[in-house]
Every structure is written in structure tokens, then in C-alpha cells.
Design a protein around this motif. Structure first.
Motif, PDB file in Angstrom:
ATOM      1  N   UNK A 116      10.380  11.065  -3.089  1.00 37.75           N
ATOM      2  CA  UNK A 116      11.218  10.023  -3.688  1.00 37.75           C
ATOM      3  C   UNK A 116      11.636   8.967  -2.659  1.00 37.75           C
ATOM      4  N   UNK A 117      11.942   9.424  -1.439  1.00 36.78           N
ATOM      5  CA  UNK A 117      12.416   8.496  -0.409  1.00 36.78           C
ATOM      6  C   UNK A 117      11.303   7.583   0.087  1.00 36.78           C
ATOM      7  N   UNK A 118      10.058   8.068   0.029  1.00 38.18           N
ATOM      8  CA  UNK A 118       8.940   7.249   0.494  1.00 38.18           C
ATOM      9  C   UNK A 118       8.703   6.023  -0.381  1.00 38.18           C
ATOM     10  N   UNK A 119       9.351   5.969  -1.521  1.00 36.96           N
ATOM     11  CA  UNK A 119       9.305   4.755  -2.342  1.00 36.96           C
ATOM     12  C   UNK A 119       9.845   3.564  -1.537  1.00 36.96           C
ATOM     13  N   UNK A 120      10.843   3.822  -0.687  1.00 35.05           N
ATOM     14  CA  UNK A 120      11.397   2.750   0.151  1.00 35.05           C
ATOM     15  C   UNK A 120      10.346   2.218   1.114  1.00 35.05           C
ATOM     16  N   UNK A 140       0.849  -1.189   0.000  1.00 34.41           N
ATOM     17  CA  UNK A 140       0.000   0.000   0.000  1.00 34.41           C
ATOM     18  C   UNK A 140       0.889   1.245   0.000  1.00 34.41           C
ATOM     19  N   UNK A 141       0.551   2.199  -0.846  1.00 35.42           N
ATOM     20  CA  UNK A 141       1.365   3.404  -0.977  1.00 35.42           C
ATOM     21  C   UNK A 141       1.148   4.349   0.210  1.00 35.42           C
ATOM     22  N   UNK A 142       2.259   4.933   0.708  1.00 35.26           N
ATOM     23  CA  UNK A 142       2.195   5.901   1.803  1.00 35.26           C
ATOM     24  C   UNK A 142       1.716   7.250   1.281  1.00 35.26           C
ATOM     25  N   UNK A 143       0.785   7.865   1.996  1.00 39.27           N
ATOM     26  CA  UNK A 143       0.313   9.192   1.601  1.00 39.27           C
ATOM     27  C   UNK A 143       1.446  10.206   1.715  1.00 39.27           C
ATOM     28  N   UNK A 144       1.623  11.011   0.692  1.00 36.85           N
ATOM     29  CA  UNK A 144       2.706  11.989   0.679  1.00 36.85           C
ATOM     30  C   UNK A 144       2.332  13.226   1.487  1.00 36.85           C
ATOM     31  N   UNK A 145       3.322  13.856   2.166  1.00 36.17           N
ATOM     32  CA  UNK A 145       3.024  15.023   3.002  1.00 36.17           C
ATOM     33  C   UNK A 145       2.759  16.267   2.172  1.00 36.17           C
ATOM     34  N   UNK A 146       1.859  17.092   2.661  1.00 36.99           N
ATOM     35  CA  UNK A 146       1.624  18.394   2.035  1.00 36.99           C
ATOM     36  C   UNK A 146       2.657  19.391   2.539  1.00 36.99           C
ATOM     37  N   UNK A 147       2.753  20.526   1.854  1.00 38.87           N
ATOM     38  CA  UNK A 147       3.665  21.583   2.308  1.00 38.87           C
ATOM     39  C   UNK A 147       3.262  22.098   3.684  1.00 38.87           C
ATOM     40  N   UNK A 148       1.950  22.153   3.926  1.00 39.39           N
ATOM     41  CA  UNK A 148       1.474  22.628   5.233  1.00 39.39           C
ATOM     42  C   UNK A 148       1.916  21.681   6.352  1.00 39.39           C
ATOM     43  N   UNK A 149       1.846  20.384   6.103  1.00 40.75           N
ATOM     44  CA  UNK A 149       2.286  19.407   7.113  1.00 40.75           C
ATOM     45  C   UNK A 149       3.782  19.520   7.377  1.00 40.75           C
ATOM     46  N   UNK A 150       4.557  19.696   6.325  1.00 39.34           N
ATOM     47  CA  UNK A 150       5.998  19.841   6.503  1.00 39.34           C
ATOM     48  C   UNK A 150       6.343  21.129   7.240  1.00 39.34           C
ATOM     49  N   UNK A 151       5.551  22.184   6.982  1.00 39.05           N
ATOM     50  CA  UNK A 151       5.802  23.448   7.689  1.00 39.05           C
ATOM     51  C   UNK A 151       5.545  23.306   9.187  1.00 39.05           C
ATOM     52  N   UNK A 152       4.502  22.559   9.555  1.00 43.48           N
ATOM     53  CA  UNK A 152       4.211  22.333  10.975  1.00 43.48           C
ATOM     54  C   UNK A 152       5.362  21.585  11.647  1.00 43.48           C
ATOM     55  N   UNK A 153       5.907  20.593  10.967  1.00 44.56           N
ATOM     56  CA  UNK A 153       7.034  19.843  11.527  1.00 44.56           C
ATOM     57  C   UNK A 153       8.255  20.746  11.660  1.00 44.56           C
ATOM     58  N   UNK A 154       8.516  21.526  10.624  1.00 41.14           N
ATOM     59  CA  UNK A 154       9.666  22.435  10.658  1.00 41.14           C
ATOM     60  C   UNK A 154       9.551  23.439  11.793  1.00 41.14           C
ATOM     61  N   UNK A 155       8.346  23.951  12.013  1.00 38.65           N
ATOM     62  CA  UNK A 155       8.132  24.929  13.099  1.00 38.65           C
ATOM     63  C   UNK A 155       8.326  24.268  14.457  1.00 38.65           C
ATOM     64  N   UNK A 156       7.877  23.029  14.593  1.00 40.14           N
ATOM     65  CA  UNK A 156       8.025  22.329  15.869  1.00 40.14           C
ATOM     66  C   UNK A 156       9.493  22.177  16.241  1.00 40.14           C
TER      67      UNK A 156
END
Length: 502
Positions: free
Chosen positions: A36-40, A1-17
Motif C-alpha cells: 500500500x505504501x509503495x503507491x507513494x 512506472x510502477x515499483x515491483x513489490x517485494x516477495x516474502x522471501x525478500x522481506x525475510x532476507x531483510x528481516x534476518x539482516x
């Protein structure tokens, strides 16, 4: 099953944390690389995951009604055995603490958060019990995520003492001790991170052994902190305790705890000779007379029992180990911060170790814990609140406690260079009454922890430590502790005492 890719908003929340201060262009670059890495991650779905072997067919059993469970000690009843197996446990019934994986049988671990989880594999010790001819007759209730020395925190309600149903059994292996004490089963598996085998065994008038750290594989058992986790035998006699230890002990190649001490199993029953002539026994002063905790009758019973070993030719002396007084303080820090990290934040599994990972548990616990966190016991909520608060120090105090604990080890080891075993009360007081519904949060947590004051230090150090009943009038346990890897000496002393008082 393919992993859902993160949105820019989700990445921004992580970066802010994490205070990364990334621009939108930088985030977009990271997003492309992450995609690309989530292919693994996607590739993992192409493979079947190795499981712990489940060889004996079984039906799931059932949850007993109240009339069949007067002590509230059973979580689930089963009848699982290998009809072709003959071995040391043939004819013996065994109950598992409900933090042990038994494939196809529900496991709750005392917590509403895990209710409904059904393991798909057997713990290593389950396989060993079945191969030795034992019959697994069910799962015993234990405290909420095992974090209590009382028997009042399980989501299914308090476990009652078979000797006095108004009293607690002690915890966290509360149901295991109650069922052995009530003679409903022959043998039980307990778990011990702070005293959870020895405390309930003492209060239910039975034997319980916390083995040397790593002697018995913990594979397929819900943990608290890898440095504290022990599992071990509970029984109504020293001989049965030794017999079950023989079956359980030895490496399985899957538990990282077993790489710390190079411990090899032995035929422990061969050492139950009753001959303790020339053995040196130390009564540890600091295990007695705890202010506002110790019951004088408990202290006196243990002292008399220890001195009675002189009748068998043992040399008995009183000694001082001041570091014993520091043990619970060190344990508090390790258990609370370590428990938050591995048990709660890392879903009982964690990372950074070689061995078998229980992915079904990780997924189930992760999905349920936020939804049902409000139903956790007071003790687990306390671990979350204090453990998370202390994260502002970045793990400094956990690391410091682990480093200082080597001095505690050294203090016991020094004493054990001159003596064969150390003796003190298992629990400073007699069984306490089951707390009522109006018990305050403070009192509920206090009860859960204070009973561990003598037992918890040996979970830090990993020394083998056993409780044996030592009073005909009250359920009082005498705790016998030995050198790393020398369970046979502990069992020999316990057996000699048991024979002397039959």
C-alpha cells in the motif's frame, strides 16, 4: 512506472539482516502494508523533476587523441560559451575538474565505474562561469573518485607533470593543475577534500585556493563527504585566482554546505594592493620537519619566502600549533568512513539534507558500482575495506573524530586571533616520480595519502587556504591560511609575495 513489490522471501532476507526475528504471519502483514505504501513511490512518475538550468547550447565535444594530450591531462575537449555574455571572464579559457557536471558532456570522475555517464544538467559554478563570459574548453582528468593526493590512480592513466613528465602532478585535481601549468588553459576548477587543489597546484608551479567551507556552492559536483567538500579556483597568477573566485563565490540556495558558515562573497581583486604593512604572519613550526617526509630544501624555501614578507612591512614570527600534528589522523577517519557512506554506499548523494539531488548520478552509479568494483583504484578499495570494517563500531569513531575536530578548529582560530595568516609548506616534499606498474598496493596508497599531511587539516576546519609558488628552482608551494571568510587577506599576502618575486 510502477515499483515491483517485494516477495516474502525478500522481506525475510531483510528481516534476518537486521535481526528482526519476524514470523511468516508478521512478514505477510508487513508485505501488505508495504504494498500500500509503495503507491507513494508510484506517484513520483507523474511529476517532472526540477533540473539545474542549462542555458547555453553546446555540442558534446570529443575525447582527444594521445598526440593532442601529451600529459594525459585532458579527459574531454569542448568549446562552450555564451556568445552574448560579457563579464569578468571574457576572453578566458576554463577547464573543469571531471567531477563537475557539464550537461551533455561525458563525466568519468577518473573511475571506470562512472565511464559513460553524461550529466543532464550544469553545476551551479558552470552557469556562473558562462554568465561571466568564460569559455569552458573541456574536462580535466582527476584521480579515481578523487581519492588520491598523487596523480597515479585515474582509470585513464597517470597525469604527467608539465615541468617534468616523469613526475606526478599531485592530485586529485591532477589534470586541472597540469593544464594550467602547461599554459594550455587560463583557469581551472579544482576540488579539495584533503588538499586536492593545493597539492597539484604546488607541484605544477601554479596558484590554487581552497576557499572557506561553503563559500562556493558544491551543487552538481561529485562529493566524498559533505563535511569535507570544497571546490575552488586554480590559475597561474594570484590575480586570476582572485578573479575566478569572485565569479564562483556566493550562495545558490541548493547546497547544504553553505548554511554552516554565514560567508558573503567580496570583490577579492580590490584587495590585491601589495600593501601588507602591519599584517602579522605566523610560520607554523609543526608544518615543517615531518619525519621521513619533509625535504630540507622545501622547508628552507618556504621559510625564506615567509621571512621575505618582512621586506614589505609584515611582521613575521614562528609559532607552535601542536594540534596541527593531529589533523591527518582526524582526516583519515572522517574521509574514510564518511567517503564510504556518502560516496560509495549512498551513491554520491545520500539523504537527510535540503537542496538539489543529482538523481541521474545516483541511478547510474548504483547500477555500475557492483558490476565494475574490481576496477576501482587501490585507494578506493582501501576506503571500502577499512570503512566497512569500522562499521562494526556503528559510526562511533567517525562521530568522535568530528567532535574532536572542533579542538583543531579552536587551535587554528586561537592562533588567528593573534596573526592574520598562517604559513607552512603546502607539500613537504618535491614532486615524486610516477609509480610504475610493479608498485605495491601499500606504496600506492601511502603515496596517495602522505602528501596531504599539511593540507588535509584545513579541509576539516574549513579555513581558506592557498598555495603560491615560492621557488625559482623547483615546484614548491608556500601555503597561506587565513580566518574563516577572509579570503581577501590570504590573497593579499599571496599577491604581495608574488609581486615581490617577479
Amino acid at each position: 512506472m510502477s515499483i515491483r513489490r517485494p516477495t516474502l522471501e525478500q522481506l525475510k532476507m531483510i528481516a534476518d539482516k537486521y535481526n528482526l526475528f519476524l514470523t511468516e504471519d508478521e512478514l505477510a502483514s508487513y508485505q501488505h502494508t508495504i504494498d500500500n505504501t509503495l503507491v507513494s513511490y508510484d506517484r513520483l512518475s507523474h511529476y517532472s523533476e526540477p533540473r539545474l538550468p542549462t542555458k547555453v547550447p553546446r555540442t558534446p565535444g570529443y575525447r582527444p587523441d594521445k598526440w593532442e594530450n601529451p600529459l594525459n591531462a585532458w579527459y574531454w575537449k569542448t568549446s562552450i560559451k555564451d556568445e552574448n555574455a560579457t563579464g569578468k571572464l571574457s576572453g578566458k579559457t576554463v577547464v573543469l575538474k571531471d567531477n563537475v557536471f557539464l550537461a551533455g558532456v561525458p563525466m568519468m570522475n577518473g573511475s571506470r565505474v562512472l565511464e559513460g555517464f553524461v550529466p543532464d544538467e550544469d553545476a551551479t559554478i558552470v552557469r556562473r562561469i558562462l554568465e561571466a563570459g568564460g569559455e569552458i574548453v573541456g574536462k580535466a582528468v582527476n584521480e579515481d573518485l578523487c581519492f588520491s593526493g598523487g596523480s597515479h590512480t585515474s582509470h585513464t592513466g597517470p597525469v604527467r607533470n608539465p615541468l617534468d613528465p616523469s613526475k606526478m602532478t599531485g592530485g586529485s585535481s591532477s589534470g586541472s593543475a597540469a593544464l594550467v601549468g602547461a599554459r594550455e588553459v587560463d583557469l581551472a576548477i579544482g576540488g579539495d577534500q584533503g588538499g586536492s587543489i593545493r597539492v597539484p597546484a604546488a607541484w605544477c608551479g601554479i596558484c590554487g585556493l581552497k576557499p572557506t567551507y561553503g563559500l562556493i556552492p558544491y551543487t552538481g559536483i561529485f562529493p566524498i563527504d559533505r563535511s569535507l567538500d570544497h571546490t575552488g579556483p586554480m590559475a597561474s597568477s594570484v590575480e586570476d585566482t582572485a578573479l575566478l573566485l569572485e565569479v564562483l563565490a556566493g550562495k545558490d540556495g541548493l547546497d547544504p554546505r553553505q548554511s554552516f558558515f554565514p560567508v558573503e562573497p567580496k570583490k577579492y581583486t580590490d584587495y590585491l594592493t601589495g600593501d601588507i604593512r602591519q599584517l602579522k604572519v605566523a610560520i607554523v613550526e609543526e608544518g615543517f620537519g615531518w619525519k621521513n617526509l619533509s625535504d630540507p630544501e622545501v622547508d628552507q624555501a618556504v621559510l625564506q619566502s615567509a621571512y621575505s614578507l618582512q621586506h614589505l612591512g609584515a611582521k613575521v614570527e614562528r609559532i607552535s600549533i601542536p594540534w596541527h600534528k593531529e589533523g591527518l589522523h582526524l582526516w583519515n577517519i572522517i574521509a574514510i568512513e564518511g567517503g564510504l557512506k556518502q560516496m560509495i554506499n549512498e551513491n554520491g548523494v545520500g539523504t537527510g539534507w535540503k537542496g538539489h539531488y543529482s538523481t541521474a548520478l545516483t541511478e547510474f552509479f548504483h547500477c555500475r558500482k557492483k558490476l565494475l568494483a574490481k576496477e576501482l583504484s587501490n585507494t578506493v578499495k582501501f576506503v571500502i575495506l577499512l570503512g566497512e570494517y569500522m562499521q562494526q563500531h556503528g559510526g562511533k569513531y567517525y562521530s568522535t573524530a568530528q567532535n574532536i575536530s572542533r579542538r583543531l578548529n579552536a587551535a587554528y582560530d586561537y592562533a588567528l586571533e593573534h596573526f592574520d595568516v598562517l604559513i607552512m609548506p603546502t607539500v613537504p616534499m618535491k614532486p615524486l616520480k610516477i609509480p610504475g606498474p610493479d608498485t605495491s598496493i601499500e606504496e600506492s596508497i601511502k603515496i596517495a595519502v602522505e602528501v596531504l599531511i599539511n593540507t588535509a587539516p584545513f579541509d576539516i576546519t574549513g579555513h581558506p587556504s592557498m598555495t603560491v609558488p615560492c621557488s625559482p628552482s623547483y615546484p614548491i608551494g608556500m601555503m597561506i591560511t587565513g580566518r574563516i571568510g577572509e579570503e581577501e587577506t590570504v590573497l593579499k599576502v599571496a599577491h604581495a609575495y608574488e609581486q615581490l618575486n617577479r
